[in-house]
Design a protein around this motif. Structure first.
Motif, short mmCIF file in Angstrom:
data_model
loop_
_atom_site.label_atom_id
_atom_site.label_comp_id
_atom_site.label_asym_id
_atom_site.label_seq_id
_atom_site.Cartn_x
_atom_site.Cartn_y
_atom_site.Cartn_z
N GLN A 14 0.73 -1.15 -0.19
CA GLN A 14 0.22 -0.01 -0.37
C GLN A 14 1.17 1.66 -0.52
N THR A 16 0.71 5.23 0.34
CA THR A 16 0.07 7.12 0.80
C THR A 16 -0.20 7.54 -0.57
N GLU A 88 3.21 -0.84 4.73
CA GLU A 88 2.44 0.44 3.52
C GLU A 88 3.86 1.11 3.45
#
Length: 123
Positions: A14, A16, A88
């Motif tokens: 992931q 952001t 992430e």
């Protein structure tokens, strides 16, 4: 992309929105010298692995690739990806310090994420 290139999915890694925006700016600032940002993993430290980023002139045949708007492109080789499952990448700008931070990197390797002082998964 060649027949071996694979798309990097959000389930794999992931990124952001703030990290996407900063990566895009960094690539644009190279004025065509870099095609993408590469995430790499090296061994070392009590927290297991060190995570970093560098520019990539081009994607390699075995890389997984994530592309987006405005020139956003991220590449990860298969070995690094094996240590990033579920992680992430975030970009934090608190007004004093700016850095990319790797969160949840221990999810894929079963580590505790704690360390006596080396800072864990950020650079």
């Amino acid at each position: 992309m060649s027949e071996f290139d694979q798309l990097l999915r959000e389930e794999d890694l992931q990124i952001t929105q703030s990290a996407r925006e900063k990566i895009t700016v960094l690539i644009q600032d190279t004025k065509g010298e870099a095609e993408a940002v590469r995430i790499y993993v090296t061994g070392g430290g009590c927290s297991g692995m060190n995570y970093g980023m560098t520019f990539a002139e081009k994607a390699e045949t075995r890389d997984s690739i994530m592309q987006g708007e405005n020139g956003f492109k991220l590449v990860v080789d298969p070995v690094a990806l094996s240590f990033l499952g579920g992680a992430e990448v975030d970009y934090v700008d608190d007004g004093i310090n700016t850095t990319f931070v790797f969160n949840n990197v221990f999810q894929s390797v079963g580590g505790s994420g704690s360390c006596g002082g080396c800072g864990g998964g950020s650079f």
